[in-house]
Design a protein around this motif. Structure first.
Motif, PDB file in Angstrom:
ATOM      1  N   UNK A   1       2.311  -0.551 -24.681  1.00 50.30           N
ATOM      2  CA  UNK A   1       2.364   0.905 -24.515  1.00 50.30           C
ATOM      3  C   UNK A   1       3.522   1.364 -23.640  1.00 50.30           C
ATOM      4  N   UNK A   2       4.068   0.434 -22.835  1.00 49.47           N
ATOM      5  CA  UNK A   2       5.101   0.841 -21.883  1.00 49.47           C
ATOM      6  C   UNK A   2       6.445   0.252 -22.294  1.00 49.47           C
ATOM      7  N   UNK A   3       7.494   0.839 -21.775  1.00 50.24           N
ATOM      8  CA  UNK A   3       8.831   0.324 -22.061  1.00 50.24           C
ATOM      9  C   UNK A   3       9.272  -0.673 -21.002  1.00 50.24           C
ATOM     10  N   UNK A   4       9.070  -0.299 -19.711  1.00 49.66           N
ATOM     11  CA  UNK A   4       9.561  -1.106 -18.604  1.00 49.66           C
ATOM     12  C   UNK A   4       8.504  -1.187 -17.510  1.00 49.66           C
ATOM     13  N   UNK A   5       8.386  -2.352 -16.886  1.00 51.64           N
ATOM     14  CA  UNK A   5       7.525  -2.490 -15.715  1.00 51.64           C
ATOM     15  C   UNK A   5       8.396  -2.699 -14.493  1.00 51.64           C
ATOM     16  N   UNK A   6       8.007  -2.101 -13.378  1.00 49.29           N
ATOM     17  CA  UNK A   6       8.714  -2.289 -12.106  1.00 49.29           C
ATOM     18  C   UNK A   6       7.700  -2.173 -10.973  1.00 49.29           C
ATOM     19  N   UNK A   7       6.745  -3.091 -10.909  1.00 49.80           N
ATOM     20  CA  UNK A   7       5.687  -3.006  -9.891  1.00 49.80           C
ATOM     21  C   UNK A   7       6.226  -3.248  -8.489  1.00 49.80           C
ATOM     22  N   UNK A   8       5.417  -2.884  -7.490  1.00 49.90           N
ATOM     23  CA  UNK A   8       5.849  -3.041  -6.108  1.00 49.90           C
ATOM     24  C   UNK A   8       4.655  -3.321  -5.203  1.00 49.90           C
ATOM     25  N   UNK A   9       4.948  -3.810  -4.010  1.00 48.89           N
ATOM     26  CA  UNK A   9       3.932  -3.916  -2.969  1.00 48.89           C
ATOM     27  C   UNK A   9       3.618  -2.511  -2.479  1.00 48.89           C
ATOM     28  N   UNK A  10       2.327  -2.217  -2.250  1.00 47.34           N
ATOM     29  CA  UNK A  10       1.967  -0.889  -1.772  1.00 47.34           C
ATOM     30  C   UNK A  10       0.977  -1.000  -0.620  1.00 47.34           C
ATOM     31  N   UNK A  11       0.241   0.066  -0.365  1.00 48.54           N
ATOM     32  CA  UNK A  11      -0.640   0.095   0.808  1.00 48.54           C
ATOM     33  C   UNK A  11      -2.098  -0.193   0.467  1.00 48.54           C
ATOM     34  N   UNK A  12      -2.361  -0.837  -0.671  1.00 49.58           N
ATOM     35  CA  UNK A  12      -3.768  -1.071  -1.035  1.00 49.58           C
ATOM     36  C   UNK A  12      -4.431  -2.128  -0.154  1.00 49.58           C
ATOM     37  N   UNK A  13      -3.660  -3.007   0.453  1.00 49.27           N
ATOM     38  CA  UNK A  13      -4.206  -3.959   1.416  1.00 49.27           C
ATOM     39  C   UNK A  13      -3.133  -4.157   2.488  1.00 49.27           C
ATOM     40  N   UNK A  14      -3.382  -3.592   3.682  1.00 47.95           N
ATOM     41  CA  UNK A  14      -2.383  -3.642   4.735  1.00 47.95           C
ATOM     42  C   UNK A  14      -3.013  -4.093   6.044  1.00 47.95           C
ATOM     43  N   UNK A  15      -2.170  -4.634   6.900  1.00 44.77           N
ATOM     44  CA  UNK A  15      -2.598  -5.081   8.231  1.00 44.77           C
ATOM     45  C   UNK A  15      -1.785  -4.357   9.289  1.00 44.77           C
ATOM     46  N   UNK A  16      -2.495  -3.748  10.237  1.00 44.69           N
ATOM     47  CA  UNK A  16      -1.836  -3.086  11.352  1.00 44.69           C
ATOM     48  C   UNK A  16      -1.708  -4.081  12.486  1.00 44.69           C
ATOM     49  N   UNK A  17      -0.495  -4.251  12.986  1.00 39.16           N
ATOM     50  CA  UNK A  17      -0.253  -5.183  14.092  1.00 39.16           C
ATOM     51  C   UNK A  17       0.333  -4.420  15.262  1.00 39.16           C
ATOM     52  N   UNK A  18       0.115  -4.937  16.461  1.00 41.38           N
ATOM     53  CA  UNK A  18       0.644  -4.325  17.679  1.00 41.38           C
ATOM     54  C   UNK A  18       2.134  -4.593  17.821  1.00 41.38           C
TER      55      UNK A  18
END
Length: 253
Positions: A236-253
């Motif tokens: 269904x798509x022509x091009x894919x260009x996925x990325x890292x996002x904020x669905x699982x993130x770690x907050x560090x000091x």
């Protein structure tokens, strides 16, 4: 009388002489025959399978879409471009099927880090790529889970510290992987809600120690293979260009 006795003796001796000897297994021997280019082809067999090979290769080499980059499951710590894409593709393809049958929406998708079996290279994505990405015959399941099971699932993901692909779930943890925030479809976890989680049969049955799917409120087998969902999406798509996002993130000091 003596003659009859001799006849009996003859019968007995014939019976004993015809008895099969007993055999006992003493040893089993085997030899490893490597399959390599040192083995000569059998032309007759090769000619027989040639048309089938050509047909399969033609199907596998058909182009589905284009990849803007090269993507691996090792591209990130807690979420990766290819993992995010795979989970999103499952949601995109499975949700209409589930809704048409039940009138309900899938709330989230969970796959496994180990289920991403190869990289996706920059350039044309073929059907062969989809088979390499998901070589197994896993089928999509939708599991009805209560909030307690969802919380157990979230604890599992935090403890695993791996980029298990998921979609519609959002997790934020601190430096010790303690949960700061968890939402599904941007809403806090409702302790009174039943959530419909899409996964596949291997994970549902405890693969990768994901034992939180059972027992459950209900189970829906979509009869839709993970690989087929990926192929249908890519068509269904022509091009894919996925990325890292904020669905699982770690907050560090």
């Amino acid at each position: 009388m003596r003659f009859t006795f001799l006849i009996y003796l003859l019968y007995i001796s014939l019976f004993l002489s015809c008895k099969q000897p007993e055999y006992h297994l003493k040893k089993i021997e085997g030899k490893l025959i490597p399959i390599s280019d040192t083995l000569s082809e059998i032309q007759k067999i090769d000619s027989f399978i040639a048309p089938f090979r050509a047909h399969i290769n033609r199907d596998l080499d058909s182009v589905l879409a284009y990849s803007a980059g090269t993507y691996s499951r090792d591209d990130g710590q807690l979420n990766t471009p290819i993992g995010n894409l795979m989970a999103d593709m499952i949601y995109e393809q499975a949700n209409p099927v589930f809704k048409s049958r039940t009138g309900k929406d899938i709330d989230m998708v969970l796959l496994s880090y180990g289920g991403v079996r190869t990289i996706v290279s920059k350039g044309d994505i073929t059907t062969r790529t989809a088979f390499e990405l998901m070589p197994f015959e896993n089928t999509i399941y939708v599991v009805a889970m209560n909030a307690s099971q969802i919380n157990t699932m979230i604890q599992y993901l935090c403890k695993a510290k791996k980029a298990h692909p998921f979609s519609k779930l959002k997790l934020t943890v601190d430096q010790d992987y303690q949960i700061i925030n968890a939402t599904i479809k941007n809403q806090p976890i409702d302790q009174n809600k039943i959530y419909y989680v899409a996964t596949h049969d291997y994970l549902y049955n405890g693969g990768d120690n994901m034992t939180f799917f059972k027992p459950n409120d209900s189970l829906y087998k979509l009869n839709y293979k993970v690989r087929n969902a990926l192929i249908d999406y890519l068509k269904k798509v022509d091009t894919i260009s996925p990325s890292i996002d904020d669905r699982f993130t770690q907050l560090t000091l």
